[in-house]
Structures are given as structure tokens and as C-alpha cells.
Design an enzyme around this catalytic site. Sequence first.
Site, short mmCIF file in Angstrom:
data_model
loop_
_atom_site.label_atom_id
_atom_site.label_comp_id
_atom_site.label_asym_id
_atom_site.label_seq_id
_atom_site.Cartn_x
_atom_site.Cartn_y
_atom_site.Cartn_z
N ASP A 6 -9.64 -5.86 44.70
CA ASP A 6 -10.14 -6.91 45.65
C ASP A 6 -9.51 -8.04 45.85
O ASP A 6 -8.64 -8.30 45.09
CB ASP A 6 -11.67 -6.79 45.35
CG ASP A 6 -12.69 -6.64 46.43
OD1 ASP A 6 -12.37 -7.17 47.63
OD2 ASP A 6 -13.86 -6.21 46.21
N ASP A 32 -16.52 -5.62 54.98
CA ASP A 32 -17.16 -4.51 54.45
C ASP A 32 -17.92 -4.05 55.75
O ASP A 32 -18.65 -4.61 56.58
CB ASP A 32 -18.10 -5.13 53.33
CG ASP A 32 -17.27 -5.49 52.31
OD1 ASP A 32 -16.27 -5.43 52.24
OD2 ASP A 32 -17.82 -5.71 51.17
C1 GLA Z 1 -15.83 -6.64 48.33
C2 GLA Z 1 -15.17 -5.33 48.75
C3 GLA Z 1 -16.28 -4.10 48.91
C4 GLA Z 1 -16.82 -4.19 47.46
C5 GLA Z 1 -17.50 -5.17 46.77
C6 GLA Z 1 -17.71 -5.50 45.61
O1 GLA Z 1 -16.78 -6.90 49.41
O2 GLA Z 1 -14.91 -5.34 50.25
O3 GLA Z 1 -15.80 -2.91 49.06
O4 GLA Z 1 -15.69 -3.56 46.56
O5 GLA Z 1 -16.32 -6.58 46.95
O6 GLA Z 1 -18.14 -6.40 45.03
#
Ligand code: GLA
Length: 378
Positions: free
Chosen positions: A126, A183
Amino acid sequence: MLVKTPPMGWNSWNTFGENITESLIMETADAMVSTGLKDAGYEYIVIDDCWSLRSRDENGRIVADPEKFPHGMKHLADYIHSLGLKFGMYSCAGTKTCAGYPSSFDLEFEDAKQFAEIGIDYLKYDFCFKPNYIDGPLLYRRMGMALKASGRDILFSACNWGSDNVHQWIRSAGADMFRSTGDINDSVNSFKEIAIGQIPLLGYSAPGCFNDIDMLIVGMYGKGNVAFEGSILTDDEYMMHFALWCMMSSPLMIGCDIRNMNQATKDILMNKALIAIDQDEEVRAPFAVGGKYDESPLILFRHLANNEYVLGLFNFHESFRDPFVELFEIGLPVKSGYGLELTDIFTGEKIPKFKSYVNLHIEGRTCRLFKAKVVEVQ
Ligand code: GLA
């Protein structure tokens, strides 16, 4: 090359967020096998954020949360491997993970070794809490090298949400797939915006490294960690979402609770014809035809292996549409002497040879997909 076609699996985040435990992951792995998902091609069980304690131990190692994972991560890795599945874990390029847990900034090589000792096959990486003074692409290059040096084949799943024009350089950093958007949430608008926004960027996917347009929301029905303002999708809408992901050769990472799927969810996630499109060995991007999709459906056409083609119609509007698909737009002018023959992949219905154009009916909030063959027409 680790991945010739888009990776397929399950990830804990969309439904469970921080509520992950050893028994949940084991039951999920069991369900992957017993439901038939494994036979359909899904192989990675991936634990997302929130698996560790808030601080490293005195040797600088990340420690699995003993309440969530009482037997540690290696035990889980061994169990998942014993089912013939692969195991994925999560870290982050910044100073903390997105949920505030230890991450791998400046400890990339140490952590990659620890992950290799656990026996992981996949690392999602990430992008939260990146220090401003350091270049984002450099951090992915570092983890790319660290994983390769770890002595184990570990799929590198980069997740910087499309920052820094990631499409252009991420393959050179050694990644096998890369998140290209923010997301997803459990709403039509979310998957629509993601898909439409990525159409011009799908040409960057190819064997070895795939544009990951995020984890699936199929079968979530408004429950779980990425629910959105009371939105509850229909199965037709989930089918649109899944078919779009397949049309776009995205990795297919399931996000629902696969221990409790209804038949409709199983039928969508295990649709053979769609999975075959997703996994087509040539990994060609689709292109859009048919003008603006604010009024008409989104119409995508894509070349597959073996001189086959797929035509997909995705109607985001509430009401039906009767769009014309003009063959000159896909590269078949009338004077070519060629037309198309279509077979509906859901019903098997054939639309016999036609040239110039075809007028297709599509209900609101549904998709239609056709295998297409080029045929001679008089
Ligand atoms: C980010 C990523 C998500 C998930 C969250 C976890 O937002 O884009 O897919 O992994 O972190 O905290």
C-alpha cells in the site's frame, strides 16, 4: 514470469476490514475449495491490513497479533498451502499502514525476508504515510528488489491508487499487478467510475503485470467494510461489475464472505465464459464504440485469442436502451465484405450474420456480452 494471466483470489478487506482472525481465514480457505471457487481458478487467500501488533518486537520484526492469529502466520500459510492454495499478506511503503500498523518503509529487505520465512506467495503493498521527501516510485522499486532477493517467488501487488502515473513505470519496478484507482465501495457509481476512468489505461496490462481495478464487491449486498450509504446492489448490477472486470482483464480478487454466498453470487463469480475472457492469454485491452455513454450504454469491443472477439454492452441507466453498434467503428467497413455473427454468452442465442450495424436491446442496469466472429457477408 510469475503471472501470465490476471491473478484470482480473495482478500479480507472489503468485508472484514480489521476484523480478521485465524479461524476466519481458515474457514475462508476451506470455502474456497468446497464452493468450487478453487476449481474455477481462484487461488490466492490474502490478508489485508490490521494483522499485526501496533509495534515491532525488540529485533525489529513485525509481530502477528496473538489474539487474532494465536498460532502465528506460518501456521496459517502452511494450512492454506495444504489445501493447494496460495497465501498473501499486506504491508505498506510508508511509515505506517493505512490503518496505522507497522509498515516497511526503510525496512523493505528485512520485511521481505520475514514474509518469505512465513511462506507467503503474494504481497499487497500500500501507499499510506509516505514521507514527502522520498520518491514514490523508488519505494516500489525497493520492495520489488527486496521480494526478488528474498529467495521465494512472491507476487508483488502494488497499491498506490494510480498515483505518479503508476501505469507508466510500475512494470519496470518488478510488480505483477498494480492498483490504479482509489478504493471501491459497494455501489454502482463506484464500479462505474472506476471502469470508465481506466478505459484509456488498459493497454498497460500485459502478461507479467496487470492493471488491478480493485477488489470485487460481488455478493456484498450492502454489508461489510466498504458498504456505501445504504446502497444494496442487485445481482444484475453485480453481474455488470464482474463482466466489466473480466472485459478489462483485471485481477479478480473476491471481496465478499465466501463462507456464506448465495447461488446468484456463486453463479456470477464462477461464470466460466466471463472468467475465460478475463484470462484470455493475449490480454488485449477493449476499446469503446458507440459514442458518449451518458445517454447510451457503454459498448466495449475486444480482440481475444484464436480470432475470436467479444462485444460487451453495459447499461448504467435505469431504463432500457436500443443502441446501434456500427461495424465500421470496430474496423469493418461495409466494403470489406465482412460482417459479424454474435452468440450471447449468457443465453446462447445467436444473432446471425449482419453487416454495417446491429441494433441491440438492453434492459436498464444490466449487461449483455456476445462472443463475436468475423464472417463473410454479401
Ligand atoms: C488502502 C487500500 C485498500 C486497503 C486499505 C487498508 O485504502 O487501497 O485496498 O488495503 O488501505 O487499510
